[in-house]
Design an enzyme around this catalytic site. Sequence first.
Site, mmCIF file in Angstrom:
data_model
loop_
_atom_site.group_PDB
_atom_site.id
_atom_site.type_symbol
_atom_site.label_atom_id
_atom_site.label_comp_id
_atom_site.label_asym_id
_atom_site.label_seq_id
_atom_site.Cartn_x
_atom_site.Cartn_y
_atom_site.Cartn_z
ATOM 1 N N CYS A 153 0.841 -1.201 0.009
ATOM 2 C CA CYS A 153 -0.145 0.030 -0.108
ATOM 3 C C CYS A 153 0.646 1.145 -0.021
ATOM 4 O O CYS A 153 0.489 2.016 -0.676
ATOM 5 C CB CYS A 153 -1.056 0.115 1.123
ATOM 6 S SG CYS A 153 -2.162 -1.377 1.274
ATOM 7 N N VAL A 157 0.662 4.055 -3.010
ATOM 8 C CA VAL A 157 0.059 5.311 -2.259
ATOM 9 C C VAL A 157 0.695 6.514 -2.747
ATOM 10 O O VAL A 157 0.255 7.701 -3.319
ATOM 11 C CB VAL A 157 -0.428 5.425 -0.941
ATOM 12 C CG1 VAL A 157 -0.925 7.032 -0.494
ATOM 13 C CG2 VAL A 157 -1.587 4.481 -0.701
#
Length: 512
Positions: A153, A157
């Site tokens: 993640c 991101v």
Amino acid sequence: MPQNADRVLDHATLFREPEYEAMFESKRNAFECPHPEEKVQEIADWTKSWDYREKNFNREVLTVNPAKACQPLGAVFAAAGFDGCLSMVHGSQGCVAYYRSHLARHFKEPCSAVSTSMTEDAAVFGGLQNLVDGLTNASALYDPKMIAISTTCMAEVIGDDLNSFVIQAKEKNGFSKEFPVPFAHTPAFVGSHVNGYDVMVKSIVANFWTKEEGEPTPGEAINIIPGFDGFAVANNRELTRMLDLMGVEHTLLSDVSDVFDTPTDGTFRMYAGGTTIDEIKAARNAKATLALQQWCSEKTLEMVADETSQTTQAFNYPMGVSATDAFLMAVSEITGKAIPESLELERGRLVDAMTDSQSWLHGRKMAVFGDPDFVYGMTAFLLELGVEPVHCLSTNGNPAWEKKMKALLEDSPFGKDTQVWPRKDLWHLRSLLATEPAEFVIGSSHGKFLQQDLGIPLIRLTFPIFDRHHHHRFPTLGYQGGLRVLVTLLDAVLDKLDRDTEKPGISYDLTR
């Protein structure tokens, strides 16, 4: 104290000792501000009602205990199936620890993977230097034949570009430009482990195929993509056995059967078996590529079709009679190899076993949850056995899966009342089973909480299985695998019957 050096107790018995019972009760009263037990029971009963079920199914932005994992887990599993391949997860150390422990707890084998160890500074300034250092250190320390990078993640991101990073890493550190570093962007906040598996297999295969010169020259061999499978250790070997009996030359694209089943003989094998680089390159010249799990291989099969003239075909976890028939007949048609008598005998033995036991399974009501291909394959076999699936749930199942499931169920009288639930989680399944019960639940170890809460026995037949040992060493695919699944289902049914008739005077049945 109830425990000492001479009397070591497991937690299951230790915490039932009077000292611990008193300690827990004191803690509840002093710190937890508990509600009266009657109120707790009242609310617990309400959460099993149709009223609560309606509220539960109206939630839109909350997922509770999804029956899936995130993309990088699938990528790490896929990479492990290639010879000398070290999986590198571009993200924090905690993420890769989760993937390693998840696989190790299921297979009871170590899972080798490294991390670029991103922390707060990398989250702000990017993880380029982490990846540069990580590639250099991992190559020097672990001597892999290739390093396969996936992302978490954090890296996704902030927008880290793996293609650019790998190029810069090779330029900055004098890293060999020829050293294979396939990579796949695997954002953990979308998709699931089956998508991560797919994009990593695609990346590794494409990394070598695109460097080959000239047009592919199709031969007689075929490629098999096994898919994300917690029973891959046994299933890959069973698949190879069946194809060898047919005389079919084949390559498994990602074979973890030896990686997650190493012997204890005094030698540590960090890289044990797997598909070799030469086999990956040769797979470009195969006659066909077949995937055992459709939703684990969509992008990979698209790449194969774009890069070659190979025949491509996807199956849905070929378990039981009809699904194994379809797979073997497709292989026979593509290769021109006949299905040998030995496999026909195995088929007949499975049919005979099903016939012997049909009275115990006919009309039983079971629920199934798990990955889309597993739920489809398991449901197809249940219908063959005369079992009535009550609920079929797949958190990572999509509308196309739902449509295909409903078509399968419409073809059988045992599926006429089955409800199909794509993109629902295990808290949804709890409401479903509380209001429209099944006799058994088929799925992973996570279903044991449904068993404890609702009293519905769990049959463990898919990944992950944390609380039982060595299930993955026995096949579930093919005719032999179908026999194993049949026995597992029967044992659950007959064990429940024994428990239900334990009261003296009700039943003395010894033969069933």
